[in-house]
Structures are given as structure tokens and as C-alpha cells.
Design a protein around this motif. Structure first.
Motif, PDB file in Angstrom:
ATOM      1  N   LYS A  12       6.917   2.645   6.190  1.00  0.00           N
ATOM      2  CA  LYS A  12       8.087   3.398   5.741  1.00  0.00           C
ATOM      3  C   LYS A  12       7.657   4.745   5.159  1.00  0.00           C
ATOM      4  O   LYS A  12       6.515   4.897   4.722  1.00  0.00           O
ATOM      5  CB  LYS A  12       8.837   2.596   4.672  1.00  0.00           C
ATOM      6  CG  LYS A  12       9.171   1.169   5.095  1.00  0.00           C
ATOM      7  CD  LYS A  12       9.690   0.356   3.929  1.00  0.00           C
ATOM      8  CE  LYS A  12       9.894  -1.100   4.304  1.00  0.00           C
ATOM      9  NZ  LYS A  12      10.336  -1.909   3.152  1.00  0.00           N
ATOM     10  N   PHE A  13       8.590   5.678   5.133  1.00  0.00           N
ATOM     11  CA  PHE A  13       8.279   7.016   4.626  1.00  0.00           C
ATOM     12  C   PHE A  13       9.396   7.506   3.715  1.00  0.00           C
ATOM     13  O   PHE A  13      10.579   7.270   3.971  1.00  0.00           O
ATOM     14  CB  PHE A  13       8.057   7.989   5.784  1.00  0.00           C
ATOM     15  CG  PHE A  13       6.871   7.619   6.626  1.00  0.00           C
ATOM     16  CD1 PHE A  13       5.603   8.024   6.250  1.00  0.00           C
ATOM     17  CD2 PHE A  13       7.022   6.834   7.751  1.00  0.00           C
ATOM     18  CE1 PHE A  13       4.495   7.654   6.996  1.00  0.00           C
ATOM     19  CE2 PHE A  13       5.926   6.453   8.513  1.00  0.00           C
ATOM     20  CZ  PHE A  13       4.652   6.861   8.129  1.00  0.00           C
ATOM     21  N   GLU A  14       8.978   8.174   2.625  1.00  0.00           N
ATOM     22  CA  GLU A  14       9.912   8.712   1.648  1.00  0.00           C
ATOM     23  C   GLU A  14       9.569  10.171   1.388  1.00  0.00           C
ATOM     24  O   GLU A  14       8.392  10.539   1.288  1.00  0.00           O
ATOM     25  CB  GLU A  14       9.820   7.947   0.326  1.00  0.00           C
ATOM     26  CG  GLU A  14      10.182   6.470   0.413  1.00  0.00           C
ATOM     27  CD  GLU A  14      11.671   6.230   0.352  1.00  0.00           C
ATOM     28  OE1 GLU A  14      12.406   7.203   0.068  1.00  0.00           O
ATOM     29  OE2 GLU A  14      12.097   5.087   0.563  1.00  0.00           O
TER      30      GLU A  14
ATOM     31  N   VAL B 182       0.841  -1.201   0.000  1.00  0.00           N
ATOM     32  CA  VAL B 182       0.000   0.000   0.000  1.00  0.00           C
ATOM     33  C   VAL B 182       0.877   1.251   0.000  1.00  0.00           C
ATOM     34  O   VAL B 182       1.939   1.283   0.635  1.00  0.00           O
ATOM     35  CB  VAL B 182      -0.912   0.015   1.249  1.00  0.00           C
ATOM     36  CG1 VAL B 182      -1.858   1.208   1.205  1.00  0.00           C
ATOM     37  CG2 VAL B 182      -1.689  -1.291   1.374  1.00  0.00           C
ATOM     38  N   ILE B 183       0.407   2.287  -0.690  1.00  0.00           N
ATOM     39  CA  ILE B 183       1.095   3.573  -0.671  1.00  0.00           C
ATOM     40  C   ILE B 183       0.108   4.666  -0.284  1.00  0.00           C
ATOM     41  O   ILE B 183      -1.055   4.636  -0.682  1.00  0.00           O
ATOM     42  CB  ILE B 183       1.759   3.885  -2.037  1.00  0.00           C
ATOM     43  CG1 ILE B 183       2.670   5.121  -1.922  1.00  0.00           C
ATOM     44  CG2 ILE B 183       0.746   4.031  -3.164  1.00  0.00           C
ATOM     45  CD1 ILE B 183       3.669   5.266  -3.064  1.00  0.00           C
ATOM     46  N   ASP B 184       0.577   5.611   0.535  1.00  0.00           N
ATOM     47  CA  ASP B 184      -0.226   6.748   0.973  1.00  0.00           C
ATOM     48  C   ASP B 184       0.436   8.020   0.474  1.00  0.00           C
ATOM     49  O   ASP B 184       1.593   8.298   0.811  1.00  0.00           O
ATOM     50  CB  ASP B 184      -0.347   6.766   2.499  1.00  0.00           C
ATOM     51  CG  ASP B 184      -1.154   7.951   3.000  1.00  0.00           C
ATOM     52  OD1 ASP B 184      -2.325   8.072   2.589  1.00  0.00           O
ATOM     53  OD2 ASP B 184      -0.618   8.750   3.787  1.00  0.00           O
ATOM     54  N   LEU B 185      -0.274   8.808  -0.331  1.00  0.00           N
ATOM     55  CA  LEU B 185       0.261  10.057  -0.868  1.00  0.00           C
ATOM     56  C   LEU B 185      -0.139  11.226   0.015  1.00  0.00           C
ATOM     57  O   LEU B 185      -1.147  11.173   0.716  1.00  0.00           O
ATOM     58  CB  LEU B 185      -0.261  10.281  -2.293  1.00  0.00           C
ATOM     59  CG  LEU B 185      -0.088   9.127  -3.285  1.00  0.00           C
ATOM     60  CD1 LEU B 185      -0.586   9.540  -4.675  1.00  0.00           C
ATOM     61  CD2 LEU B 185       1.360   8.649  -3.346  1.00  0.00           C
TER      62      LEU B 185
ATOM     63  N   LYS C 161       1.136  -6.020   4.118  1.00  0.00           N
ATOM     64  CA  LYS C 161       2.536  -6.466   4.009  1.00  0.00           C
ATOM     65  C   LYS C 161       3.505  -5.287   4.127  1.00  0.00           C
ATOM     66  O   LYS C 161       4.559  -5.390   4.754  1.00  0.00           O
ATOM     67  CB  LYS C 161       2.727  -7.183   2.669  1.00  0.00           C
ATOM     68  CG  LYS C 161       4.127  -7.722   2.440  1.00  0.00           C
ATOM     69  CD  LYS C 161       4.160  -8.635   1.220  1.00  0.00           C
ATOM     70  CE  LYS C 161       3.892  -7.900  -0.065  1.00  0.00           C
ATOM     71  NZ  LYS C 161       4.040  -8.767  -1.258  1.00  0.00           N
ATOM     72  N   GLU C 162       3.131  -4.155   3.513  1.00  0.00           N
ATOM     73  CA  GLU C 162       3.996  -2.968   3.526  1.00  0.00           C
ATOM     74  C   GLU C 162       3.146  -1.734   3.277  1.00  0.00           C
ATOM     75  O   GLU C 162       2.204  -1.768   2.488  1.00  0.00           O
ATOM     76  CB  GLU C 162       5.069  -3.081   2.439  1.00  0.00           C
ATOM     77  CG  GLU C 162       6.021  -1.901   2.362  1.00  0.00           C
ATOM     78  CD  GLU C 162       7.020  -2.019   1.213  1.00  0.00           C
ATOM     79  OE1 GLU C 162       8.165  -1.598   1.400  1.00  0.00           O
ATOM     80  OE2 GLU C 162       6.634  -2.526   0.135  1.00  0.00           O
ATOM     81  N   VAL C 163       3.464  -0.644   3.981  1.00  0.00           N
ATOM     82  CA  VAL C 163       2.824   0.650   3.729  1.00  0.00           C
ATOM     83  C   VAL C 163       3.931   1.693   3.586  1.00  0.00           C
ATOM     84  O   VAL C 163       4.791   1.810   4.465  1.00  0.00           O
ATOM     85  CB  VAL C 163       1.886   1.087   4.870  1.00  0.00           C
ATOM     86  CG1 VAL C 163       1.087   2.315   4.442  1.00  0.00           C
ATOM     87  CG2 VAL C 163       0.947  -0.022   5.282  1.00  0.00           C
ATOM     88  N   ILE C 164       3.886   2.442   2.483  1.00  0.00           N
ATOM     89  CA  ILE C 164       4.859   3.509   2.253  1.00  0.00           C
ATOM     90  C   ILE C 164       4.118   4.839   2.192  1.00  0.00           C
ATOM     91  O   ILE C 164       3.164   4.994   1.431  1.00  0.00           O
ATOM     92  CB  ILE C 164       5.644   3.277   0.946  1.00  0.00           C
ATOM     93  CG1 ILE C 164       6.443   1.979   1.028  1.00  0.00           C
ATOM     94  CG2 ILE C 164       6.578   4.461   0.666  1.00  0.00           C
ATOM     95  CD1 ILE C 164       7.198   1.638  -0.232  1.00  0.00           C
ATOM     96  N   GLY C 165       4.541   5.788   3.003  1.00  0.00           N
ATOM     97  CA  GLY C 165       3.980   7.132   2.988  1.00  0.00           C
ATOM     98  C   GLY C 165       4.886   8.078   2.220  1.00  0.00           C
ATOM     99  O   GLY C 165       6.105   8.084   2.433  1.00  0.00           O
TER     100      GLY C 165
END
Length: 249
Positions: A101-103, A51-54, A72-76
Motif C-alpha cells: 500500500k502507498f500513502e 513493514v514501512i518504507d519511507l 504481512k503488509e508493506v506501506i510506502g
């Protein structure tokens, strides 16, 4: 939890009352609201999903998604450096650095998006207000969160098309007055609107929040959910909202 994580003088660490998760926020300034809670509840996330959160801000939606669905994974993704740094400290505090995780990145940067790969689901709580006043300070953190200064609605939906897998799902929270813009842009980038829910302050007031689910390359079929009311007539929270917040079973 990792108690070695430092807090700045103007920060607090708040109990999300969900799976013993905590979030670092500013004591004053931008703090998460009901929109993020509603969005995470509206999203249909599976534990096998990436999953990705914008427009992730301090990371509230990724932590709520993790607490509710255990993906399984979430990236912000967030463009403001201080927000990203704060979100990363929250992830470290919760000992979730390998999962949540965050980018720091710009949604308009195609090379950045390419590096992220593809996702089963995407959530976004974007800036709501058109930046057409000409008097907003571009360094104002609250203005960046609320106005289309650093990204527009079209930037968000275009990036969503790029990031979603075939038939991947997009979940967005916005304002009802932008609904036609959202539908037009989703169809422009071949994300078909599939489900809509209006949020009303109470039974007597017009909707002030809308939740929309879209599917990348989906077929044309739109389902309207029953509206959700925030308050009863006596000013207390409705049973439905208390359930979303985990105050009632």
C-alpha cells in the motif's frame, strides 16, 4: 495481474524479474537504481512483519521486499503526489492492493505518523545531498529525490523512532561521507546502529554506498559486514551482485 491499469505516454512498465512483479516508472526522469536493490537485500524481513518504507518514490523497495520476503503488509510513504499515484497503479497492476500500500504524507507531520501505527521493520532510501546550494528548484522531481529539500536526514530518523515498535529494526542506504551524521542522529533518537556494510564500485575504489541497520532501544554492539563489490576488474558484475539481482543461484 490487472491489465486494465492505464499507463501515461511518458511511462513504462518494467519487469522486476522477481515473482512476476512489475513497476511503473517514467521513461526518463527518476528511475530506481542499485541502491534500492541493495537496501531490499540488506533488510532482514520476516513474513509476519508489518513493514514501512519511507521516501518510497515509485514504490520499488516495497515491491522488492514483498517479492523477497512476503511480509504481512508493506506501506510506502512518499510526499510527491504523482509518485504515490504511480505506485498505487503498480500495486493495482500486480493485484497487491491489500498488501503493498502507498500513502501520501509528510514525515514531519506527527499526526500523520500517529495514524500509521507501529512497525516491525522500516526501510528508507532518503535524499542523499545536503540542500545548501540555494539554487535548486523545489518543484524539480529529481532534485527532491536527491537533495534534502522536503525532508532532512534528521526528519527521517526522528520519524523512524516514532514508527518503529520496541526493538524494531531500521534499514537505511546512504553515502559513506554522511556516516557520522547518521550514527549521531540514530543515537540521538535512541536507534542503536547494529550492522554496517560498505559497497564499493570495485576492489580498487573507495566505498560510495553504505547500508546501516539500527535497532530501536537496542544495546551497544556494532557488526561490520564484509564489503560488497559491484564490478569485477574487467567491468562485469560480480557474482555477489548477480546473486542479489537473481541472475545466479
Amino acid at each position: 495481474m490487472n491489465k486494465d491499469v492505464r499507463l501515461l505516454e511518458d511511462e513504462s512498465i518494467d519487469d522486476l524479474q522477481l515473482k512476476n512483479l512489475f513497476l511503473i516508472q517514467k521513461k526518463s526522469g527518476f528511475r530506481f537504481g542499485v541502491d534500492a536493490v541493495l537496501l531490499s537485500n540488506f533488510a532482514n524481513i520476516k513474513n509476519k512483519h508489518r513493514v514501512i518504507d519511507l521516501c518510497s518514490g515509485t514504490g520499488i523497495v516495497p515491491f522488492l521486499l514483498y517479492g523477497k520476503y512476503n511480509p504481512k503488509e508493506v506501506i510506502g510513504i512518499e510526499i510527491q503526489d504523482d509518485m504515490v499515484e504511480m505506485a498505487k497503479r503498480s500495486s493495482k497492476y500486480n493485484e497487491l492492493e491489500k498488501i503493498v500500500k502507498f500513502e501520501r504524507g509528510d514525515l514531519k507531520d506527527i499526526s500523520f505518523l500517529n495514524k500509521l501505527g507501529k512497525f516491525d521493520a522500516l526501510t528508507v532510501n532518503p535524499p542523499y545531498k545536503l540542500n545548501n546550494s540555494g539554487i535548486i528548484n523545489p518543484d524539480d522531481k529529481l532534485a527532491i529525490a536527491r537533495h534534502e529539500i522536503l525532508c532532512t536526514l534528521e526528519d527521517v530518523i526522528k520519524a523512524s523512532r516514532k514508527l518503529l515498535k520496541d526493538n524494531g529494526r531500521m534499514y537505511i542506504v546512504h553515502r559513506p561521507e554522511r556516516l557520522i551524521d547518521i550514527f549521531e542522529l540514530m543515537r540521538k533518537y535512541k536507534i542503536e546502529p547494529k550492522r554496517v556494510q560498505m559497497i564499493q564500485p570495485n576492489i580498487k575504489k573507495a566505498p560510495n554506498i553504505v547500508l546501516i541497520e539500527g535497532q530501536r532501544d537496542g544495546g551497544a554492539y556494532l557488526k561490520w559486514e564484509s564489503p560488497l563489490y559491484i564490478y569485477n576488474e574487467d567491468g562485469s558484475y560480480t557474482k555477489e551482485l548477480n546473486k542479489i539481482y537473481g541472475r545466479e543461484v
